[in-house]
Write a protein that holds these residues in place. Structure first.
Motif, mmCIF file in Angstrom:
data_model
loop_
_atom_site.group_PDB
_atom_site.id
_atom_site.type_symbol
_atom_site.label_atom_id
_atom_site.label_comp_id
_atom_site.label_asym_id
_atom_site.label_seq_id
_atom_site.Cartn_x
_atom_site.Cartn_y
_atom_site.Cartn_z
ATOM 1 N N ILE A 282 -5.050 -5.964 7.116
ATOM 2 C CA ILE A 282 -4.548 -4.664 6.688
ATOM 3 C C ILE A 282 -3.034 -4.753 6.488
ATOM 4 O O ILE A 282 -2.305 -5.155 7.390
ATOM 5 C CB ILE A 282 -4.874 -3.577 7.728
ATOM 6 N N THR B 212 0.252 -2.555 5.863
ATOM 7 C CA THR B 212 0.721 -1.180 6.006
ATOM 8 C C THR B 212 2.236 -1.145 5.909
ATOM 9 O O THR B 212 2.917 -1.951 6.529
ATOM 10 C CB THR B 212 0.288 -0.586 7.354
ATOM 11 N N SER B 213 2.747 -0.213 5.131
ATOM 12 C CA SER B 213 4.188 -0.047 4.994
ATOM 13 C C SER B 213 4.561 1.395 5.307
ATOM 14 O O SER B 213 3.840 2.327 4.942
ATOM 15 C CB SER B 213 4.640 -0.415 3.578
ATOM 16 N N GLU C 16 1.655 -8.960 -1.228
ATOM 17 C CA GLU C 16 0.332 -9.129 -1.832
ATOM 18 C C GLU C 16 0.278 -10.382 -2.705
ATOM 19 O O GLU C 16 -0.705 -11.137 -2.667
ATOM 20 C CB GLU C 16 -0.005 -7.906 -2.683
ATOM 21 N N GLN D 18 -6.987 -6.078 2.685
ATOM 22 C CA GLN D 18 -7.462 -4.792 2.201
ATOM 23 C C GLN D 18 -6.439 -4.175 1.249
ATOM 24 O O GLN D 18 -5.323 -4.678 1.098
ATOM 25 C CB GLN D 18 -7.721 -3.846 3.378
ATOM 26 N N VAL D 19 -6.845 -3.080 0.607
ATOM 27 C CA VAL D 19 -5.906 -2.347 -0.248
ATOM 28 C C VAL D 19 -4.762 -1.840 0.618
ATOM 29 O O VAL D 19 -4.995 -1.199 1.645
ATOM 30 C CB VAL D 19 -6.610 -1.161 -0.942
ATOM 31 N N PRO D 20 -3.519 -2.141 0.264
ATOM 32 C CA PRO D 20 -2.387 -1.750 1.116
ATOM 33 C C PRO D 20 -2.271 -0.241 1.284
ATOM 34 O O PRO D 20 -2.694 0.539 0.425
ATOM 35 C CB PRO D 20 -1.169 -2.320 0.371
ATOM 36 N N LEU D 21 -1.680 0.143 2.394
ATOM 37 C CA LEU D 21 -1.466 1.542 2.715
ATOM 38 C C LEU D 21 0.025 1.776 2.914
ATOM 39 O O LEU D 21 0.676 1.074 3.682
ATOM 40 C CB LEU D 21 -2.221 1.926 3.994
ATOM 41 N N ILE D 22 0.578 2.766 2.203
ATOM 42 C CA ILE D 22 1.984 3.138 2.357
ATOM 43 C C ILE D 22 2.037 4.550 2.937
ATOM 44 O O ILE D 22 1.442 5.477 2.385
ATOM 45 C CB ILE D 22 2.739 3.094 1.019
ATOM 46 N N LEU D 23 2.748 4.704 4.042
ATOM 47 C CA LEU D 23 2.844 5.982 4.726
ATOM 48 C C LEU D 23 4.200 6.613 4.445
ATOM 49 O O LEU D 23 5.240 5.970 4.577
ATOM 50 C CB LEU D 23 2.656 5.794 6.236
ATOM 51 N N HIS E 16 0.392 11.481 -6.800
ATOM 52 C CA HIS E 16 -0.972 11.678 -7.289
ATOM 53 C C HIS E 16 -1.044 12.582 -8.512
ATOM 54 O O HIS E 16 -2.061 12.612 -9.198
ATOM 55 C CB HIS E 16 -1.842 12.284 -6.175
#
Length: 211
Positions: A99, A101-102, A163, A174-179, A190
């Protein structure tokens, strides 16, 4: 500073550093030496990245108020010598992709001299924090949303590089997640419609939305 009272925070949230509101420090060489040493501390102490970046901006002409800020960082270090980065083993298994995560954030117009904002980003590979930085933005932002979006674009750029590295090494992830903690910024990411108020940052908009 060995006998100084430890501080629970490395910088007061209400303390704003400027280039003018204090007398010049009579030993700028010492100031540069201490701040330069603090740069090495940020290699293993990401919690110092923001405050060290702030005092670093006054290396050319340090004032007495800047030395006070540096001393507070040293007092904080003295009371937190046991803190550091703990790395955990990560298994490279196709059945359990890693995973990525940023986290990104920004401090809007905190620089009283030029009103530029400061961005900071950190990136986790699995449970491990592997990269982090804090830097001043190159242009002045007219809203907190614009400031946050610039940080989001930088976080996306950072995670894309990781990536590509993983792809070259054939490491599954996995598909990266940016918070991001700014609701307007998340909504703009979006929203397929560009508004007049966001045309000046539409390059970052298209970049983040495309990724």
């Amino acid at each position: 500073m060995e006998s100084a009272k430890p501080s629970i925070a490395h910088m007061a949230t209400t303390y704003r550093l400027t280039k003018t509101e204090s007398k010049a420090f009579d030993n700028p060489t010492m100031y540069k030496s201490v701040v330069g040493a603090l740069q090495y501390a940020t290699i293993t102490r990401p919690d110092l990245a923001y405050s060290v970046n702030r005092v670093w901006q006054f290396m050319g002409n340090p004032l007495e108020q800047h030395l006070v800020a540096v001393k507070r960082i040293l007092r904080y270090l003295q009371g937190t010598l046991n803190l550091g980065i703990h790395l955990k083993p990560v298994v490279f298994d196709s059945s359990l992709p890693i995973i990525l995560t940023s986290l990104c954030d920004a401090d809007w117009a905190t620089n009283l001299d030029d009103r530029k904002s400061i961005s900071w980003v950190c990136l986790f590979v699995g449970p491990n924090l592997v990269t982090w930085w804090s830097k001043k933005q190159q242009t002045v932002s007219r809203s907190s949303t614009e400031t946050e979006y610039k940080s989001l674009a930088l976080a996306a750029q950072e995670i894309i590089w990781v990536e590509s590295l993983f792809s070259e090494l054939n490491i599954p992830h996995q598909v990266p997640l940016i918070l991001c903690d700014n609701l307007n910024t998340v909504s703009m990411s979006h929203n397929p419609v560009l508004h007049n108020r966001t045309k000046h940052i539409e390059l970052d908009l298209f970049f983040v939305r495309g990724k």
